[in-house]
Design a protein around this motif. Structure first.
Motif, mmCIF file in Angstrom:
data_model
loop_
_atom_site.group_PDB
_atom_site.id
_atom_site.type_symbol
_atom_site.label_atom_id
_atom_site.label_comp_id
_atom_site.label_asym_id
_atom_site.label_seq_id
_atom_site.Cartn_x
_atom_site.Cartn_y
_atom_site.Cartn_z
ATOM 1 N N TYR A 164 -29.323 14.889 -39.428
ATOM 2 C CA TYR A 164 -30.431 14.162 -40.056
ATOM 3 C C TYR A 164 -29.926 13.066 -40.967
ATOM 4 C CZ TYR A 164 -29.255 16.585 -44.338
ATOM 5 O OH TYR A 164 -28.596 17.020 -45.444
ATOM 6 N N ASN A 165 -28.657 13.093 -41.380
ATOM 7 C CA ASN A 165 -28.116 12.187 -42.391
ATOM 8 C C ASN A 165 -27.721 10.858 -41.757
ATOM 9 O OD1 ASN A 165 -26.607 10.890 -44.400
ATOM 10 N ND2 ASN A 165 -25.864 12.827 -45.224
ATOM 11 N N PRO A 166 -28.319 9.729 -42.155
ATOM 12 C CA PRO A 166 -27.935 8.432 -41.574
ATOM 13 C C PRO A 166 -26.477 8.079 -41.836
ATOM 14 C CG PRO A 166 -30.004 8.251 -42.804
ATOM 15 C CD PRO A 166 -29.431 9.597 -43.119
ATOM 16 N N LEU A 167 -25.922 8.544 -42.952
ATOM 17 C CA LEU A 167 -24.545 8.198 -43.278
ATOM 18 C C LEU A 167 -23.567 8.864 -42.323
ATOM 19 C CD1 LEU A 167 -22.880 6.613 -45.393
ATOM 20 C CD2 LEU A 167 -22.597 8.767 -46.611
ATOM 21 N N THR A 168 -23.750 10.160 -42.056
ATOM 22 C CA THR A 168 -22.844 10.838 -41.127
ATOM 23 C C THR A 168 -23.063 10.342 -39.704
ATOM 24 O OG1 THR A 168 -24.444 12.654 -40.977
ATOM 25 C CG2 THR A 168 -22.650 12.900 -42.547
ATOM 26 N N ASN A 169 -24.276 9.944 -39.358
ATOM 27 C CA ASN A 169 -24.508 9.327 -38.054
ATOM 28 C C ASN A 169 -23.746 8.014 -37.933
ATOM 29 O OD1 ASN A 169 -26.998 10.231 -36.016
ATOM 30 N ND2 ASN A 169 -26.960 11.291 -37.987
ATOM 31 N N PHE A 170 -23.754 7.235 -39.003
ATOM 32 C CA PHE A 170 -23.003 5.976 -39.010
ATOM 33 C C PHE A 170 -21.512 6.236 -38.834
ATOM 34 C CE2 PHE A 170 -20.577 2.961 -41.695
ATOM 35 C CZ PHE A 170 -20.801 1.791 -40.979
ATOM 36 N N LEU A 171 -20.979 7.229 -39.537
ATOM 37 C CA LEU A 171 -19.564 7.570 -39.404
ATOM 38 C C LEU A 171 -19.236 8.034 -37.991
ATOM 39 C CD1 LEU A 171 -18.914 9.450 -42.773
ATOM 40 C CD2 LEU A 171 -18.004 7.228 -42.099
ATOM 41 N N ALA A 172 -20.126 8.829 -37.409
ATOM 42 C CA ALA A 172 -19.895 9.302 -36.046
ATOM 43 C C ALA A 172 -19.889 8.138 -35.058
ATOM 44 C CB ALA A 172 -20.968 10.317 -35.662
ATOM 45 N N ARG A 173 -20.817 7.224 -35.226
ATOM 46 C CA ARG A 173 -20.888 6.079 -34.309
ATOM 47 C C ARG A 173 -19.632 5.225 -34.416
ATOM 48 N NH1 ARG A 173 -25.149 4.180 -31.573
ATOM 49 N NH2 ARG A 173 -26.490 5.680 -32.654
ATOM 50 N N MET A 174 -19.149 5.018 -35.635
ATOM 51 C CA MET A 174 -17.943 4.203 -35.811
ATOM 52 C C MET A 174 -16.716 4.926 -35.291
ATOM 53 S SD MET A 174 -19.090 1.436 -36.921
ATOM 54 C CE MET A 174 -17.469 0.688 -37.080
ATOM 55 N N ALA A 175 -16.700 6.254 -35.366
ATOM 56 C CA ALA A 175 -15.557 7.007 -34.865
ATOM 57 C C ALA A 175 -15.496 6.980 -33.344
ATOM 58 C CB ALA A 175 -15.614 8.452 -35.357
ATOM 59 N N ASP A 178 -20.250 -3.851 -39.234
ATOM 60 C CA ASP A 178 -20.268 -2.399 -39.419
ATOM 61 C C ASP A 178 -18.870 -1.873 -39.757
ATOM 62 O OD1 ASP A 178 -22.946 -2.229 -38.973
ATOM 63 O OD2 ASP A 178 -22.780 -1.630 -36.873
ATOM 64 N N ALA A 179 -17.835 -2.443 -39.122
ATOM 65 C CA ALA A 179 -16.467 -2.003 -39.410
ATOM 66 C C ALA A 179 -16.096 -2.287 -40.858
ATOM 67 C CB ALA A 179 -15.488 -2.684 -38.466
ATOM 68 N N LEU A 180 -16.482 -3.461 -41.367
ATOM 69 C CA LEU A 180 -16.187 -3.778 -42.764
ATOM 70 C C LEU A 180 -17.028 -2.933 -43.712
ATOM 71 C CD1 LEU A 180 -15.783 -7.664 -42.668
ATOM 72 C CD2 LEU A 180 -14.037 -5.897 -42.495
ATOM 73 N N LYS A 181 -18.234 -2.578 -43.312
ATOM 74 C CA LYS A 181 -19.041 -1.683 -44.143
ATOM 75 C C LYS A 181 -18.445 -0.281 -44.170
ATOM 76 C CE LYS A 181 -23.582 -3.887 -44.108
ATOM 77 N NZ LYS A 181 -25.018 -3.733 -43.795
#
Length: 857
Positions: A71-82, A228-231
């Motif tokens: 549910y967490n947008p932050l961990t979703n963002f990390l997963a997508r970048m990984a 997104d990479a710089l963020k």
């Protein structure tokens, strides 16, 4: 499908993540082991509580299809970048464009670096500090750390008035402050109050630098993927640029008494460099939003390209119960995840960082959770946790596994997971546990690996469950707890702490044959239907505690703390209960010493089998003696394969034994020490028995040699028995020690006038249970000594520190240690006196203490 019932040591450390200690990642090698055991290539893997690419990256490498959700947008963002990182070239171009963009007539790099400009006090040249140290109480700048390129040295020195003036030049609530406040909480007074409190985690200078970076990334970088990479790199700076950077202790928002202000640009530069280098190691994976494509299997055997064209990963911002609404029943092959833990401190930071990087919209979902009532215990969470497991049960295929990997010191958390998973229909297959070392500030926590299986057929409720009352389960739960405790203690052969005892009890209660936890929740459901309040977790803990307390009262079990036998007055879960720390937690409590833990032991131990630590020591020695060279990882693997389930050894035992018995080569491999060859040690053992026999005769004592030892041959061919007189050979050693059963097995006894004066046990391993606790129990008045090689001293010290029973016996003064070389040196003197034995006795004998004057009389 294989079964993992042994605690696999992780050969590689967990890969670094941007959130560090807040979201500890899973080691890739460990995830790979579970993927190999519980799934096959092409299977669908689901991580319902993703924390990044922990599960997804190893799964893609193993040719699995992956669903990750949270549910967490932050961990979703990390997963997508990984899973789908920006190409390194695009990141480099974007970074170059950003760093050279103009800000106040200078490049952004120079502008942000000059915020931390200072002067070298040695060469008086201008330098840039990499961090500064502040006093929290009066918000005063204390020290600065910098590396001077002119002096070619680094310094940590007191801050100057010029440094304080530069720090104060940034307006505390300038444009940058109101910009980020409006970005996170537009027209929401409650959210604004939360954001204002969280912004207090940053100095004015770092807040300005971080907001400037955000604004420039969004305005200068047009490539969305590069942005997104710089963020993602900026996310690292949001932690390292806060007052929590480098903070020790637990996961709360308490600012240390002295906090570090890191140079934000240096942190950003380092984060971008690491992001670019990490891209090369990422496996190729493609993202998709097409759930049916992920779940569909390739039916055509001849379509060899189907697997290559198949999308690999789907990332969704949903809870598990929301996800299963889109799944066909029984469509997942393996669920592998780290279960969530209610951490309001991280939730607060996630809310702040999500809004910072993505805006108020994505952060709104976290704000709703943040304003819920504080976490008050697992009892209120059980219904929601049970529904979550029920959703995963519905999605998983029969005879397939749900694997939970996590660390915690919260005993109720582990119990709640097992209870609710079993109540949802799962069978507990394995519960693996290993302790992690305590620190002066924190209790020891544990690493848990739980495996549940969905049975082939759902379990129908029995008529027995319908008529359950609390009194029906009272005796069952108490008896099961005591039975599990006794079996676990007998298997390990040594005292167990509360967390190990809890592991043994949960394994017993979670057994599919017991049906105890299923009955417990059936009782909870029936009580709820009658509108009767019933605390299932509290009832379970209460019955376990009562059962153990009664076992202590009957003498079946005993407890000890600080080498003393105590009672079982505390509930088992109290000692390890570690509630989530509040943002206003008291730092002084973190510095308080951890109280001594409670240990459990059998009322009448038999010491059969030997303690687990001694069995592990023997195994490590056997591996070293049968291989020319090996690695620590290989030895750990052998030990893990032999000691399964409740027999999981402590993580320090293998390294300690390797250090004692092995020699480490320059390439990192281990081989057996030359003087620890078994044949040499056996010969040395015989020679030392002969030496002790000769010493006893020279001192005027009668000597007894252990009955089994008398047949050993010396180099000249004669046996040890030949060193004894006819009278000494036929004396009854049992009479010397008052009828002791093990008197005949003691290596050497010195006696006079029918009484034992000194007893000696010659050992070359650190296995002290048999000589001290078994054979030594027969002697109460005689002085007893363990004769051992100097190479074992450190291992013996460690063993004594971890073994309260040994500590208690040794503290009574009945036992001492003598090193081989000290005994030989004493025996080499022309004349020997018994008083000369005291200075050479001890693991750190007086004779080895420099500058100590020995007593003359």
């Amino acid at each position: 499908m294989k079964r993992i019932d042994t605690f696999i040591p992780a050969d590689d450390p967990a890969h670094e993540t941007r959130l560090g200690r807040w979201l500890p990642p899973l080691p890739p090698q460990l995830v790979t082991e579970y993927l190999d055991a519980y799934s096959s290539p092409g299977d669908v893997i689901w991580d319902p509580f993703c924390r990044g690419g922990d599960v997804a990256l190893p799964a893609v490498r193993q040719d699995r299809r992956v669903l990750i959700s949270d549910y967490n947008p932050l961990t979703n963002f990390l997963a997508r970048m990984a899973v789908n990182p920006t190409p390194a070239r695009d990141v480099h171009v974007a970074y170059t464009s950003l760093s050279t963009s103009v800000r106040h007539s200078a490049s952004l790099r120079d502008h942000l670096s000059q915020l931390y400009a200072t002067q070298c006090s040695h060469c008086h040249e201008s330098v840039v500090a990499d961090y500064l140290i502040w006093q929290r109480q009066d918000d005063r700048l204390l020290k600065k750390h910098y590396e001077c390129p002119h002096c070619q040295r680094e310094y940590l020195e007191p801050a100057t008035d010029a440094d304080r003036q530069r720090a104060a030049a940034i307006e505390p609530k300038g444009f940058h402050y109101w910009y980020i406040l409006e970005r996170l909480a537009p027209a929401n007074k409650r959210a604004q109050a939360t954001v204002e409190r969280l912004l207090g985690l940053y100095t004015s200078r770092n807040l300005y630098a971080l907001v400037t970076l955000l604004m420039r990334i969004e305005s200068v970088v047009e490539n969305k993927a590069a942005q997104d990479a710089l963020k993602e790199a900026l996310l690292y700076c949001l932690l390292e640029g806060s007052k929590l950077a480098g903070r020790r202790g637990g996961n709360n928002l308490r600012v240390p008494a002295q906090f570090r202000e890191n140079n934000v640009w240096l942190c950003f530069d380092d984060a971008v460099a690491r992001a670019r280098s990490a891209v090369e190691a990422r496996p190729p994976a493609r993202l998709t939003d097409d759930l049916p494509a992920i779940l569909a299997r390739d039916e055509t055997l001849w379509d060899y390209g189907a697997s290559a064209r198949r999308p690999d990963v789907l990332i969704a911002r949903r809870t598990p119960r929301q996800m299963v609404q889109h799944f066909p029943p029984a469509s997942i092959d393996l669920i592998l995840t780290r279960p969530p833990y209610p951490d309001r401190a991280f939730l607060s930071l996630a809310y702040l960082w999500t809004g910072w990087l993505m805006g108020a919209g994505p952060a709104a979902v976290l704000s709703r959770l943040l304003y819920q009532s504080p976490f008050e215990g697992w009892t209120l969470v059980l219904p929601a946790l049970r529904k979550t497991f029920a959703a995963m049960f519905q999605a998983l295929k029969p005879n397939h596994a749900l694997v939970l990997l996590f660390n915690t010191a919260d005993a109720d958390y582990v119990t709640s997971l097992v209870m609710t998973a079993v109540a949802a229909g799962f069978d507990l297959d394995t519960l693996l546990f290993q302790r992690r070392a305590a620190t002066p500030q924190r209790k020891p926590d544990g690493e848990y690996r739980l495996t549940f299986l969905r049975p082939a057929e759902d379990k129908p409720p029995s008529s027995w469950q319908i008529a359950l009352t609390p009194s029906h389960l009272t005796t069952t739960l108490q008896a099961a707890a005591v039975r599990a405790a006794r079996q676990g203690l007998q298997e390990r052969g040594e005292p167990m702490s509360d967390d190990w005892l809890q592991t043994a009890i949960l394994l017993q209660l979670g057994d599919a044959q017991e049906h105890v936890l299923g009955d417990l929740f059936a009782l909870a459901d029936s009580q709820a239907e009658r509108r009767i309040e019933f605390d299932a977790l509290g009832f379970l803990n209460e019955q376990i505690t009562l059962g153990l307390r009664q076992a202590v009262a009957r003498g079946v079990l005993l407890t000890m703390r600080n080498d003393a036998v105590t009672d079982a007055s505390e509930p088992i879960h109290d000692l390890l209960a570690d509630a989530a720390e509040s943002p206003d937690g008291d730092e002084d409590k973190e510095d308080a010493p951890v109280p001594a833990e409670r240990l459990w032991w059998l009322g009448e131990p038999t010491y059969k089998p030997l303690p687990l630590s001694e069995r592990v020591e023997q195994t490590v020695y056997n591996v070293l003696s049968t291989s020319q060279s090996t690695t620590e990882a290989a030895v750990s693997r052998v030990v893990a394969s032999l000691y399964r389930g409740l027999l999981t050894p402590a993580p320090n035992w293998v390294p300690d034994c390797l250090t004692s018995y092995g020699r480490c080569e320059t390439n990192g491999t281990w081989s057996l020490r030359l003087d620890d060859d078994r044949r040499l040690r056996v010969r040395e053992h015989t020679e030392l028995l002969a030496l002790l026999t000769d010493l006893g005769h020279r001192l005027g004592f009668g000597v007894w040699i252990g009955r089994r030892e008398q047949k050993r041959k010396l180099e000249g061919g004669c046996t040890l028995q030949a060193l004894l007189s006819a009278r000494e050979r036929y004396i009854a050693p049992e009479a010397l020690v008052g009828g002791g059963r093990h008197a005949a097995d003691v290596d050497v006894l010195w006696y006079d006038a029918g009484c034992v004066y000194c007893a000696f046990e010659v050992e070359w391993m650190a296995q002290l249970t048999t000589p001290v606790l078994v054979r030594g129990a027969d002697r109460y008045s005689s002085r007893s000594y363990i004769v051992l090689p100097a190479a074992r001293v450190d291992l013996v010290k460690q063993r004594i520190q971890e073994a309260p029973l040994l500590r208690q016996v040794l503290a009574n003064g009945a036992w001492e240690f003598i090193k081989y070389e000290r005994l030989r040196a004493w025996a080499a003197q022309p004349e020997v006196e018994l008083d000369e034995l005291a200075p050479i006795a001890g693991l750190d004998p007086v004779i080895e203490s420099g500058g100590v004057q020995l007593a003359l009389f």
